[in-house]
Design a protein around this motif. Structure first.
Motif, PDB file in Angstrom:
ATOM      1  N   ASP A  91      13.254  17.482  11.596  1.00  0.00           N
ATOM      2  CA  ASP A  91      12.917  16.087  11.878  1.00  0.00           C
ATOM      3  C   ASP A  91      13.893  15.492  12.889  1.00  0.00           C
ATOM      4  O   ASP A  91      15.098  15.760  12.840  1.00  0.00           O
ATOM      5  N   GLU A 100      11.201   9.388  15.458  1.00  0.00           N
ATOM      6  CA  GLU A 100      10.208   9.328  14.383  1.00  0.00           C
ATOM      7  C   GLU A 100       9.279  10.539  14.438  1.00  0.00           C
ATOM      8  O   GLU A 100       8.058  10.437  14.337  1.00  0.00           O
ATOM      9  N   MET A 101       9.888  11.730  14.583  1.00  0.00           N
ATOM     10  CA  MET A 101       9.144  12.975  14.750  1.00  0.00           C
ATOM     11  C   MET A 101       9.479  13.929  13.611  1.00  0.00           C
ATOM     12  O   MET A 101      10.647  14.115  13.284  1.00  0.00           O
ATOM     13  N   THR A 102       8.446  14.506  13.023  1.00  0.00           N
ATOM     14  CA  THR A 102       8.658  15.515  11.998  1.00  0.00           C
ATOM     15  C   THR A 102       8.936  16.860  12.667  1.00  0.00           C
ATOM     16  O   THR A 102       8.711  17.023  13.871  1.00  0.00           O
TER      17      THR A 102
END
Length: 96
Positions: free
Chosen positions: A46, A51-53
């Motif tokens: 992450d 805001e990225m998995t």
């Protein structure tokens, strides 16, 4: 006026350095390096500031010299952010 411009320039450089230092360091693995296009493919965890998995994706690199620090298969720690609208690796170091 020259002193004001110098002071503003110094303040902007300091703010940029602080912003980069505040980015989270993310674990990843180098999958591919493309020196011609100055891009790196990373399988990563992450990335909170984006805001990225976790996933595998291609990033630009801020400095092409970063690509010489790692090779495919390396476990790494890196920072990334949006630069001019593109997801960009700002720093990268092999683990271990």
């Amino acid at each position: 006026m020259k002193k004001l411009i110098t002071a503003l320039s110094a303040a902007l450089l300091a703010a940029a350095a602080f912003a980069q230092a505040a980015l989270p360091s993310v674990e990843g693995e180098v999958r591919k390096i493309d020196t011609e296009t100055k891009k790196i493919t990373l399988k990563h965890g992450d990335i909170p500031n984006l805001e990225m998995t976790g996933m595998t994706m291609v990033f630009r690199v801020k400095d092409p010299e970063l690509l010489g620090k790692v090779k495919p298969g390396d476990k790494v720690r890196f920072t990334a952010d949006k630069v001019d609208g593109a997801l960009t690796v700002l720093s990268i170091e092999p683990e271990g």
